[in-house]
Design a protein around this motif. Structure first.
Motif, PDB file in Angstrom:
ATOM      1  N   MET A   1      95.999  45.019  78.867  1.00  0.00           N
ATOM      2  CA  MET A   1      97.082  45.520  78.050  1.00  0.00           C
ATOM      3  C   MET A   1      96.645  46.808  77.384  1.00  0.00           C
ATOM      4  O   MET A   1      95.542  46.910  76.890  1.00  0.00           O
ATOM      5  CB  MET A   1      97.428  44.444  77.033  1.00  0.00           C
ATOM      6  CG  MET A   1      98.646  44.722  76.206  1.00  0.00           C
ATOM      7  SD  MET A   1     100.164  44.955  77.120  1.00  0.00           S
ATOM      8  CE  MET A   1     100.142  43.528  78.227  1.00  0.00           C
ATOM      9  N   ARG A   2      97.517  47.762  77.417  1.00  0.00           N
ATOM     10  CA  ARG A   2      97.195  49.048  76.839  1.00  0.00           C
ATOM     11  C   ARG A   2      97.260  48.989  75.309  1.00  0.00           C
ATOM     12  O   ARG A   2      98.205  48.493  74.724  1.00  0.00           O
ATOM     13  CB  ARG A   2      98.199  50.071  77.354  1.00  0.00           C
ATOM     14  CG  ARG A   2      97.777  51.451  77.030  1.00  0.00           C
ATOM     15  CD  ARG A   2      98.433  52.455  77.942  1.00  0.00           C
ATOM     16  NE  ARG A   2      97.716  53.684  77.750  1.00  0.00           N
ATOM     17  CZ  ARG A   2      96.585  53.959  78.334  1.00  0.00           C
ATOM     18  NH1 ARG A   2      96.066  53.101  79.159  1.00  0.00           N
ATOM     19  NH2 ARG A   2      95.956  55.079  78.097  1.00  0.00           N
ATOM     20  N   LYS A   3      96.224  49.535  74.668  1.00  0.00           N
ATOM     21  CA  LYS A   3      96.184  49.488  73.206  1.00  0.00           C
ATOM     22  C   LYS A   3      96.753  50.764  72.622  1.00  0.00           C
ATOM     23  O   LYS A   3      96.047  51.591  72.089  1.00  0.00           O
ATOM     24  CB  LYS A   3      94.746  49.333  72.735  1.00  0.00           C
ATOM     25  CG  LYS A   3      94.107  48.024  73.142  1.00  0.00           C
ATOM     26  CD  LYS A   3      92.673  48.002  72.702  1.00  0.00           C
ATOM     27  CE  LYS A   3      91.975  46.762  73.237  1.00  0.00           C
ATOM     28  NZ  LYS A   3      90.556  46.787  72.941  1.00  0.00           N
ATOM     29  N   GLU A 293      96.198  37.601  77.455  1.00  0.00           N
ATOM     30  CA  GLU A 293      95.111  38.336  78.099  1.00  0.00           C
ATOM     31  C   GLU A 293      93.836  38.245  77.254  1.00  0.00           C
ATOM     32  O   GLU A 293      92.730  38.134  77.791  1.00  0.00           O
ATOM     33  CB  GLU A 293      95.536  39.798  78.277  1.00  0.00           C
ATOM     34  CG  GLU A 293      94.557  40.640  79.039  1.00  0.00           C
ATOM     35  CD  GLU A 293      95.051  42.087  79.154  1.00  0.00           C
ATOM     36  OE1 GLU A 293      96.262  42.286  79.334  1.00  0.00           O
ATOM     37  OE2 GLU A 293      94.209  42.988  79.048  1.00  0.00           O
ATOM     38  N   GLU A 294      94.020  38.283  75.935  1.00  0.00           N
ATOM     39  CA  GLU A 294      92.867  38.144  75.043  1.00  0.00           C
ATOM     40  C   GLU A 294      92.188  36.786  75.254  1.00  0.00           C
ATOM     41  O   GLU A 294      90.970  36.677  75.237  1.00  0.00           O
ATOM     42  CB  GLU A 294      93.301  38.263  73.576  1.00  0.00           C
ATOM     43  CG  GLU A 294      93.880  39.604  73.184  1.00  0.00           C
ATOM     44  CD  GLU A 294      92.839  40.712  73.135  1.00  0.00           C
ATOM     45  OE1 GLU A 294      91.640  40.383  73.110  1.00  0.00           O
ATOM     46  OE2 GLU A 294      93.227  41.895  73.140  1.00  0.00           O
ATOM     47  N   ASN A 297      90.284  36.947  78.578  1.00  0.00           N
ATOM     48  CA  ASN A 297      89.148  37.879  78.610  1.00  0.00           C
ATOM     49  C   ASN A 297      88.017  37.513  77.658  1.00  0.00           C
ATOM     50  O   ASN A 297      86.868  37.795  77.943  1.00  0.00           O
ATOM     51  CB  ASN A 297      89.628  39.297  78.282  1.00  0.00           C
ATOM     52  CG  ASN A 297      89.762  40.153  79.521  1.00  0.00           C
ATOM     53  OD1 ASN A 297      89.307  39.764  80.591  1.00  0.00           O
ATOM     54  ND2 ASN A 297      90.369  41.305  79.385  1.00  0.00           N
ATOM     55  N   SER A 390     103.620  37.477  82.735  1.00  0.00           N
ATOM     56  CA  SER A 390     103.456  38.910  82.998  1.00  0.00           C
ATOM     57  C   SER A 390     104.765  39.552  83.462  1.00  0.00           C
ATOM     58  O   SER A 390     104.895  40.767  83.486  1.00  0.00           O
ATOM     59  CB  SER A 390     102.341  39.149  84.028  1.00  0.00           C
ATOM     60  OG  SER A 390     102.703  38.666  85.297  1.00  0.00           O
TER      61      SER A 390
END
Lengths: 398, 407
Positions: A1-3, A293-294, A297, A390
């Protein structure tokens, strides 16, 4: 995911079209037999050429090719010429991007914006009535507004609780005689961070100061390690070989630093007026995806809480935050893809049932108590949810 | 890129026949082991890899030199499609094991190259001993690489006193080469780790098209290529005056390996647009997000709607020569899949191999920039790394690394 940083209210939020999802149905062929809902746009420095100026209601796809030499954007605007129904931006020269948008019957404008300035090269565009296009749900806009308001309130509430608990935690830790209380509060306080982690870590300056793990720090390059996990190691030094406990003064330094950064975070999250954060439907959906996702990961691998092993608290908090974000857009999703909504609701429940098996008193068992079999089961449940999840953004934003 | 094709001659000199890409039925090329440079560096990247790192178990210099001679002979034989030993897999005595293991018996050379490198431990072992009387010739730059942020290096996948890179278009030929060289080394060396690669991820010649990595993106578009003689001298080959202590390395190179696991399952759930933003290129053609085609230079200054159109943390920007003092490297990595991990995820990624002139200028700063600010880091886990000095080529009648031991 883009931060990426969330948009402030000053920026234009893209509002999904007010229409139920209509897949390209049969009977909507143009005269050449092609798909009448698949359009091409050629955007040059001084022209915006569409393959057609009319399309049947439903999900339209504009394939926009930049034939000019400046970056371009393409917009589908409402009949008032103001409301953005859909946009695709940052199309470099010679590149092609797609805009997929759900458009009910009505009058619109198209606009190419070479150079990304001005009001663009505009033309009228008509979406015609079709039998198979479902009725527009007038309540969609309400659902969107409600979702955005609710999510902002949720993030603000979690941030406020994070601040309160961080204050207590810092007090315990600094006092030097309340380490047991500090250890007890540590995973509980962090739950509030983990529930809104995708928002919290979008502040690229604060995240590394507050939530960096030891492994993330390049000591050889002179980086300093601060924040929650620095204190975590000091409170749980058992696994740290040859560890030297922090002095009273060092404790105060790291504790104060954590509190200052948490206060700053809360200030930004609670900001009002021009600095207020807004959460578009896309942000909320991406937030839900990002939190899962966190889990995949960092938490499921036991890397997040390397010293306290309280990873399951974080796991639960990430899932909480993901579920809240999902439930915020669930009503909207049900109008667009009811099957996906049903699947997601089921998979969230299944993951929660599994997590509940690892509860212990007020909290959870430690990561070190998990077997390979346990982490495999958790991974399977996370994968089972993450894969359909997703698709959430595309589904609610179309 | 687009260097003049005419300069290719110097590096193509060692080749026996022309085709760079071998398809079934096409004439098979092979490369001789001996030459001014070791093959397997600017050689057009073959499709498959077997790479091994070994530790030396003896303290006896003569034994080590004898092994290097035996390896040289075997490598020279195998790269031309012959057996590892002089007798062969089936022509020896019936009551003795064959001197070649036989699995490449009916296979063509498959453009096999065998490249040797020397790690820091060969010069000074872990206890600081100069086992082979070569410590004073250790190149300054040949030091164990530092740990970078985010690294989860496994000792059993890192470092090594020696390395052998075998590349070929047929995986069985590459494995055969390593297997037989390891066999020859028993008693003198022990395998520390090895890595199979199944698909090249770089092009080392303008005659090759850019392949894709396991993220699905074209990789190594800006690689230094065999045809760029001047760039090779600046960025890949160790210069004659680079290190007075290590004159033996002049004309050689440094080899960095990094085993880069990709969190495949998580990556696969990223939207196409997010993937392209992480990389800074389009997934389809590989064009930079600033427009054009694959080989169009990225325009990092070009503005997008919010910040530059190529994001500040896009991979292509973070590692680009333009923001790294002009530094370029020759990448020669391979995709790998080592089955699945214990939670059912693919144990897969990119086995990064790069040849460069000096790791202190051409690798460490680049990796540091990537570790601290590359958007891709979220989806990468570095599980192994090693650094080796790669001596120049071996002349006829010489053995690999001879100048180090006998000059």
């Amino acid at each position: 995911m883009r931060k990426t940083l969330l948009a402030s209210v000053a920026a234009l939020a893209v509002v999904p079209a007010l229409a139920a999802c209509t897949e390209n149905a049969s009977g909507d062929r143009d005269e050449k037999g092609g798909n009448a809902r698949a359009l091409t746009v050629s955007s040059s420095g001084d022209a915006c050429e569409l393959s057609t100026s009319e399309a049947p209601a439903g999900t339209l796809t504009f394939e926009v090719t930049n034939t000019g030499s400046d970056v371009t954007e393409f917009y589908l605007l409402g009949g008032d010429g103001l409301r953005i129904v859909g946009e695709v931006e940052n199309i470099g020269p010679n590149l092609t991007k797609k805009l997929t948008v759900n458009a009910p019957e009505g009058e619109y404008f198209t606009a190419c914006k070479p150079g990304m300035v001005g009001e663009g090269i505009r033309a009228a565009f008509t979406v015609t009535h079709t039998e198979d296009a479902q009725e527009v749900s007038a309540s969609d806009q309400e659902l969107i507004d409600q979702a955005q308001d609710n999510y902002r309130a949720y993030v603000q509430d979690q941030s406020a609780q994070l601040l309160v608990r961080t204050r207590d935690f810092v007090e315990f830790y600094k006092s030097g005689n309340a380490d047991d209380q500090a250890r007890q509060l540590y995973p509980v306080a962090r739950e509030h961070w983990e529930r809104i982690e995708t928002v919290a870590e979008s502040f690229g300056d604060l995240d590394p100061k507050t939530d960096a793990r030891e492994a993330d720090v390049d000591f050889a390059a002179g980086e300093e390690w601060t924040g929650w996990h620095r204190i975590e190691k000091d409170l749980w030094p058992q696994d740290a070989k040859g560890y030297t406990a922090l002095t009273e003064q060092e404790r105060a330094t790291y504790a104060d630093d954590l509190l200052v950064n948490t206060e700053e975070l809360d200030q930004r999250i609670q900001a009002t007026g021009a600095d207020a954060l807004t959460y578009s439907i896309t942000d909320i959906a991406n937030g839900s995806i990002g939190l899962l996702e966190e889990v995949a990961n960092g938490k499921i691998t036991g890397e997040e809480e390397a010293w306290s092993h309280t990873d399951l608290w974080d796991f639960q908090a990430n899932v909480d935050g993901a579920r809240v974000a999902y439930e915020g857009v669930q009503g909207l999703l049900e109008t667009k893809d009811a099957a996906l909504a049903e699947e997601l609701t089921g998979k969230f429940a299944a993951l929660q049932t599994l997590l509940d098996e690892y509860r212990d008193g007020e909290g959870f068992v430690l990561y070190t108590a998990l077997t390979k079999d346990d982490t495999k089961k958790m991974t399977d449940a996370v994968n089972a949810l993450s894969e359909p999840l997703s698709k959430l953004t595309a589904a609610v934003a179309s | 890129m687009g260097a003049a094709a005419g300069v290719a001659g110097a590096f193509a000199a060692g080749r026996l026949s022309a085709p760079d890409t071998v398809k079934s039925g096409a004439p098979v090329a092979s490369y001789p082991f001996h030459g001014a440079r070791q093959s397997g560096i600017v050689t057009p990247a073959q499709d498959r890899l077997h790479f091994v790192a070994l530790d030396v178990t003896t303290d006896d210099r003569d034994q080590l030199v004898a092994l290097l001679k035996a390896w040289t002979d075997a490598a020279a034989r195998m790269t031309t499609g012959r057996s590892a030993g002089p007798v062969g897999a089936v022509d020896g005595a019936g009551n003795a094991p064959p001197d070649d293991t036989g699995e490449a018996l009916d296979l063509p050379p498959s453009r096999l190259t065998i490249t040797f490198g020397f790690g820091p431990g060969l010069f000074t072992d872990a206890d600081g001993n100069d086992r082979f009387g070569i410590a004073e010739r250790r190149p300054d730059a040949l030091e164990r690489l530092p740990r970078f942020s985010g690294d989860v290096l496994e000792p059993a996948r890192s470092d090594g006193d020696l390395c052998i890179q075998a590349c070929a278009d047929d995986p069985q030929v590459a494995v055969h080469a390593i297997r037989n060289l390891v066999r020859i080394g028993f008693g003198t060396t022990t395998v520390r780790w090895s890595q199979l690669g199944f698909g090249r991820t770089s092009t080392t010649s303008t005659s090759q098209s850019t392949p894709r990595n396991l993220f699905g993106f074209k990789d190594g578009t800006a690689n230094v290529k065999a045809e760029e003689a001047a760039a090779l001298d600046t960025h890949v080959w160790v210069g004659a005056d680079d290190d007075p202590r290590a004159a033996w390395l002049a004309g050689g190179s440094y080899l960095v390996t990094r085993r880069i696991n990709m969190t495949i399952e998580v990556w696969d759930r990223q939207s196409l647009e997010a993937q392209e933003q992480f990389v800074g290129r389009t997934k389809g053609t590989g064009a930079p997000l600033s427009g054009g085609e694959e080989f169009t230079d990225p325009d990092f200054a070009m503005a997008g709607s919010a910040g530059p159109i190529i994001p500040v943390d896009a991979h292509v920007r973070v590692v680009h020569p333009e923001v790294n003092e002009g530094v370029r490297i020759l990448r020669r990595g391979y995709n790998f899949v080592d089955g699945s991990n214990d939670v059912g995820g693919l144990d897969a990624g990119l086995f990064f191999i790069a040849y460069l002139r000096d790791p202190r200028t051409h690798f460490i700063p680049l990796q540091r920039a990537m570790s601290s600010s590359d958007a891709l880091m979220e989806y990468l886990r570095f599980t192994g790394q090693a650094l080796f000095a790669v001596p120049p080529g071996t002349g006829e009648g010489e053995y690999v690394g001879q100048a180090l031991f006998e000059a």
